[in-house]
Design a protein around this motif. Structure first.
Motif, PDB file in Angstrom:
ATOM      1  N   UNK A 177      24.521 -55.223 -90.679  1.00  0.00           N
ATOM      2  CA  UNK A 177      25.129 -55.252 -91.215  1.00  0.00           C
ATOM      3  C   UNK A 177      25.709 -54.455 -91.929  1.00  0.00           C
ATOM      4  N   UNK A 178      26.760 -53.939 -91.959  1.00  0.00           N
ATOM      5  CA  UNK A 178      27.533 -52.445 -92.125  1.00  0.00           C
ATOM      6  C   UNK A 178      26.886 -52.719 -93.610  1.00  0.00           C
ATOM      7  N   UNK A 179      27.754 -51.192 -93.959  1.00  0.00           N
ATOM      8  CA  UNK A 179      27.379 -50.764 -95.445  1.00  0.00           C
ATOM      9  C   UNK A 179      28.778 -50.693 -96.335  1.00  0.00           C
ATOM     10  N   UNK A 180      27.993 -51.541 -97.624  1.00  0.00           N
ATOM     11  CA  UNK A 180      30.264 -52.020 -97.677  1.00  0.00           C
ATOM     12  C   UNK A 180      30.367 -49.752 -98.404  1.00  0.00           C
ATOM     13  N   UNK A 181      31.793 -49.970 -98.434  1.00  0.00           N
ATOM     14  CA  UNK A 181      32.208 -48.513 -98.127  1.00  0.00           C
ATOM     15  C   UNK A 181      31.874 -48.394 -99.542  1.00  0.00           C
ATOM     16  N   UNK A 182      31.874 -49.251-100.785  1.00  0.00           N
ATOM     17  CA  UNK A 182      31.670 -48.386-102.213  1.00  0.00           C
ATOM     18  C   UNK A 182      30.247 -48.037-102.052  1.00  0.00           C
ATOM     19  N   UNK A 183      29.142 -48.904-101.438  1.00  0.00           N
ATOM     20  CA  UNK A 183      27.703 -48.589-101.858  1.00  0.00           C
ATOM     21  C   UNK A 183      28.038 -47.018-101.150  1.00  0.00           C
ATOM     22  N   UNK A 203      30.244 -44.522-100.545  1.00  0.00           N
ATOM     23  CA  UNK A 203      30.802 -43.735-101.555  1.00  0.00           C
ATOM     24  C   UNK A 203      29.408 -43.399-102.610  1.00  0.00           C
ATOM     25  N   UNK A 204      29.214 -44.476-103.908  1.00  0.00           N
ATOM     26  CA  UNK A 204      28.066 -44.146-104.617  1.00  0.00           C
ATOM     27  C   UNK A 204      26.901 -43.518-104.385  1.00  0.00           C
ATOM     28  N   UNK A 205      26.645 -43.899-103.063  1.00  0.00           N
ATOM     29  CA  UNK A 205      25.339 -42.898-102.040  1.00  0.00           C
ATOM     30  C   UNK A 205      25.482 -42.197-101.834  1.00  0.00           C
ATOM     31  N   UNK A 206      26.057 -40.873-101.411  1.00  0.00           N
ATOM     32  CA  UNK A 206      27.036 -40.120-100.961  1.00  0.00           C
ATOM     33  C   UNK A 206      27.235 -38.966-102.593  1.00  0.00           C
ATOM     34  N   UNK A 207      27.351 -39.149-103.281  1.00  0.00           N
ATOM     35  CA  UNK A 207      28.030 -39.290-104.871  1.00  0.00           C
ATOM     36  C   UNK A 207      26.837 -38.120-105.567  1.00  0.00           C
ATOM     37  N   UNK A 240      39.380 -31.169 -82.756  1.00  0.00           N
ATOM     38  CA  UNK A 240      39.837 -31.954 -83.609  1.00  0.00           C
ATOM     39  C   UNK A 240      39.272 -33.286 -83.003  1.00  0.00           C
ATOM     40  N   UNK A 241      38.525 -34.224 -84.102  1.00  0.00           N
ATOM     41  CA  UNK A 241      37.679 -35.549 -83.428  1.00  0.00           C
ATOM     42  C   UNK A 241      38.319 -35.888 -84.666  1.00  0.00           C
ATOM     43  N   UNK A 242      38.803 -37.541 -84.001  1.00  0.00           N
ATOM     44  CA  UNK A 242      38.167 -38.586 -84.904  1.00  0.00           C
ATOM     45  C   UNK A 242      37.591 -39.489 -85.460  1.00  0.00           C
ATOM     46  N   UNK A 243      37.423 -39.534 -86.840  1.00  0.00           N
ATOM     47  CA  UNK A 243      35.888 -40.519 -87.579  1.00  0.00           C
ATOM     48  C   UNK A 243      36.902 -40.881 -88.815  1.00  0.00           C
ATOM     49  N   UNK A 244      36.839 -42.285 -87.772  1.00  0.00           N
ATOM     50  CA  UNK A 244      37.044 -43.212 -89.067  1.00  0.00           C
ATOM     51  C   UNK A 244      38.295 -42.449 -90.002  1.00  0.00           C
ATOM     52  N   UNK A 245      38.316 -42.875 -91.391  1.00  0.00           N
ATOM     53  CA  UNK A 245      39.513 -43.265 -91.867  1.00  0.00           C
ATOM     54  C   UNK A 245      39.679 -40.812 -91.985  1.00  0.00           C
ATOM     55  N   UNK A 246      38.860 -40.328 -91.416  1.00  0.00           N
ATOM     56  CA  UNK A 246      38.806 -38.734 -92.059  1.00  0.00           C
ATOM     57  C   UNK A 246      38.846 -38.013 -89.965  1.00  0.00           C
ATOM     58  N   UNK A 247      39.075 -36.797 -90.229  1.00  0.00           N
ATOM     59  CA  UNK A 247      38.899 -36.274 -88.643  1.00  0.00           C
ATOM     60  C   UNK A 247      37.855 -35.101 -88.734  1.00  0.00           C
ATOM     61  N   UNK A 248      37.118 -34.923 -87.841  1.00  0.00           N
ATOM     62  CA  UNK A 248      36.105 -33.538 -87.846  1.00  0.00           C
ATOM     63  C   UNK A 248      37.257 -32.542 -86.867  1.00  0.00           C
TER      64      UNK A 248
END
Length: 163
Positions: free
Chosen positions: A1-7, A9-13, A126-134
């Motif tokens: 089961x994928x991690x909820x995006x808000x969880x 974000x909260x974890x990485x804060x 540049x590599x795509x990574x979801x809603x970001x790029x690296x």
């Protein structure tokens, strides 16, 4: 089961990250943005990676120009970090009035005199990574400018200095 995006974000804060000002000089102006997703990738050849919003103007300008400057901010530069993280900001030069800086010899980008370290870089890929790029950057010049200064960190949504 994928991690909820808000969880996610909260974890990485909870993860303290160094704060970097990325600047790009294009034909029209200077563009700058605050980034905290920066990491060393390789010492030989010298490479760093920067995470940028995929839909953001800084990513667009970096890809267009192909080079940038990175200034690793010191704890006393928190106001600058805030200026460059707000939406609708003006030219980087206007946000840096009365702040000493030079231009990178390779990129022509603004590099802050009071930064801990500055890196003058060329865009490698540049590599795509979801809603970001690296953005993988080749470091063409590096200078330690304030080796004794405390670093600026981002932790729990705030800029802070190490305890």
């Amino acid at each position: 089961m994928p991690v909820d995006p808000s969880d996610h974000a909260a974890a990485l804060r909870q993860y303290a990250a160094g704060v970097v000002l990325m600047t790009v000089q294009d034909d029209i102006d200077d563009v700058g943005t605050t980034v905290t997703s920066v990491m060393s990738v390789s010492a030989d050849p010298p490479l760093v990676a920067v995470g940028l919003g995929a839909a953001g103007y800084p990513r667009e300008v970096l890809e267009e120009v192909g080079s940038c400057g990175l200034s690793v901010l010191s704890a006393d530069q928190a106001i600058l970090a805030s200026r460059f993280s707000s939406a609708g900001r003006p030219s980087a030069r206007h946000l840096l009035e009365s702040v000493p800086w030079t231009r990178g010899a390779v990129s022509g980008a603004i590099l802050l005199d009071g930064a801990l370290t500055t890196l003058d870089c060329r865009l490698s890929s540049v590599v795509g990574a979801g809603d970001h790029v690296i953005a993988l950057l080749s470091v063409e010049a590096a200078e330690v400018r304030a080796p004794e200064a405390a670093p600026l960190l981002r932790l729990r949504g705030r800029y802070t200095a190490p305890a």
